[in-house]
Design a protein around this motif. Structure first.
Motif: not given
Length: 239
Positions: A101-108
């Protein structure tokens, strides 16, 4: 080689990602789908809630998506591919990655768009972001991760909209939907109750060159901190 489509399912804490997945995986349209759940700790909270079904591959990725996603998810996908190719694990035609839920999706996203292994084996099929109608506006206003989850979405699903039963709540919901559409005009904004497996997991293939310029800049960062985020309500650069 046919590349396997990958859908990233993201959304801030409590947005209802696992609830949506549990509903969708009960349908026949979800067959032959590998699901990777990213959570904190040795046992992911969300993975305990996801219903397991025969002939579908479910994998657990340990660690915080925000800081260990690139190596961790690549390794998980490699294990799934090797198991499918050697017939020691189920075959799959599609992958869904549910972020914490607190993930920054940009690295993925960076991992899928810049890594040779990922590019040769997988095609990013879209980012689906869930936004809580009750707490979503507050999360977006306070947390850059929630802002970026919306900014990179191809589809935004608004959850808990059924709780807007009085005029004041309905006005808040309408304001949230306007905010989401203003922040990301490229994304469809749909009530989660209307979401189908086809809608969620059959988005058009994502192209980083088609994203707004600021998102393309975020995707170029080299592992350090991303550039500072401007206010969420900033007008879209292409508007």
């Amino acid at each position: 080689m046919k590349r396997i489509p990958i859908t990233i399912l993201t959304g801030f804490l409590g947005a209802g990602k696992t609830t949506l997945l549990n509903r969708l995986i009960s349908g026949s349209e979800f067959r032959d789908t590998a699901v990777i759940v990213n959570e904190f700790g040795e046992v992911g909270i969300d993975s305990l809630l996801i219903a397991q079904a025969d002939e579908r591959a479910f994998a657990m990725s340990v660690g915080c998506l925000c800081c260990t996603v690139s190596g961790d998810v690549r390794l998980t996908l490699l294990r799934l591919l090797e198991a499918a190719e050697s017939s020691t694990g189920p075959a799959f035609d599609r992958v869904v990655i549910e972020t914490t839920g607190i993930a920054d999706p940009l690295p993925l996203l960076q991992a899928f768009m810049t890594n040779d292994f990922m590019l040769s084996h997988f095609a990013l099929n879209g980012v689906v972001t869930l936004v809580d109608a009750v707490n979503g506006a507050d999360a977006i206003g306070r947390f850059p991760e929630a802002q970026r989850q919306v900014a990179v979405a191809d589809l935004v699903l608004v959850t808990k909209g059924d709780l807007a039963r009085d005029p004041a709540s309905q006005r808040d919901l309408d304001a949230l939907i306007r905010q989401l559409r203003h922040a990301n005009p490229n994304a469809a904004v749909v009530p989660v109750r209307e979401a189908t497996a086809e809608m969620v997991f059959s988005r058009a293939a994502a192209d980083p060159l088609a994203k707004p310029p600021d998102v393309r800049e975020w995707l170029r960062f080299d592992g350090g901190a991303p550039p500072a985020q401007e206010p969420f309500t900033r007008p879209h650069p292409l508007a």
